[in-house]
Scaffold this motif. Structure first.
Motif, PDB file in Angstrom:
ATOM      1  N   LEU A  62     -35.548 -22.755  36.323  1.00  8.70           N
ATOM      2  CA  LEU A  62     -34.734 -23.650  36.871  1.00  8.70           C
ATOM      3  C   LEU A  62     -33.609 -22.748  37.332  1.00  8.70           C
ATOM      4  N   VAL A 112     -32.521 -24.362  42.212  1.00  8.25           N
ATOM      5  CA  VAL A 112     -31.979 -25.739  41.883  1.00  8.25           C
ATOM      6  C   VAL A 112     -30.359 -25.868  42.280  1.00  8.25           C
ATOM      7  N   CYS A 120     -33.300 -32.027  43.359  1.00  4.69           N
ATOM      8  CA  CYS A 120     -32.570 -30.711  43.147  1.00  4.69           C
ATOM      9  C   CYS A 120     -32.503 -29.590  44.346  1.00  4.69           C
ATOM     10  N   ALA A 163     -31.587 -30.795  37.223  1.00  2.00           N
ATOM     11  CA  ALA A 163     -32.805 -30.219  37.189  1.00  2.00           C
ATOM     12  C   ALA A 163     -33.694 -30.400  35.832  1.00  2.00           C
TER      13      ALA A 163
END
Length: 128
Positions: free
Chosen positions: A55, A10, A118, A16
């Motif tokens: 993430l 991301v 993202c 995110a």
């Protein structure tokens, strides 16, 4: 053997986290500071002890060319299972999510592809 972690790269961890929790409905599991970034994971509320989605910051030099190429070619970074692609498509579109592929049935599988804001395309899918 089982899958414990999966990652999506991301471009902004805060953005995110908001998208994956507030829009997609995942739940934050871990948020640990690691220098300028964080160990940040989300899980399905249906399975809080299940597979965690990391993430992952896209700061490695190889990531942006890779993710950009996937997006340009319309290839999702990953796929999430849903019970009803059409219902989820309608719900997410109502929240302003941009789809690059509307629900499409191919044999026993129905899919749709969304932009996670993202840097990734994400597929949602249901197998009959």
């Amino acid at each position: 053997m089982r899958i414990n972690l999966a990652s999506v790269f991301v471009d902004d961890q805060d953005k995110a986290l908001r998208f994956y929790t507030d829009v997609l409905g995942f739940v934050k599991k871990n948020d640990v500071p690691l220098g300028e970034h964080r160990w940040l994971t989300v899980v399905s509320p249906e399975n809080p002890d299940g597979t965690e989605l990391v993430l992952e910051p896209d700061s490695h030099p190889a990531v942006k060319p890779y993710t950009s190429a996937l997006v340009e070619d319309g290839i999702p970074a990953t796929s999430f299972a849903v019970d009803d692609v059409h219902a989820e498509f309608t719900r997410l579109r109502g929240l302003g999510v941009r789809f690059t592929q509307e629900p499409l049935k191919t044999g026993p599988v129905t899919t749709a592809v969304l932009d996670d804001t993202c840097g990734n395309l994400i597929q949602i899918a249901h197998v009959e």
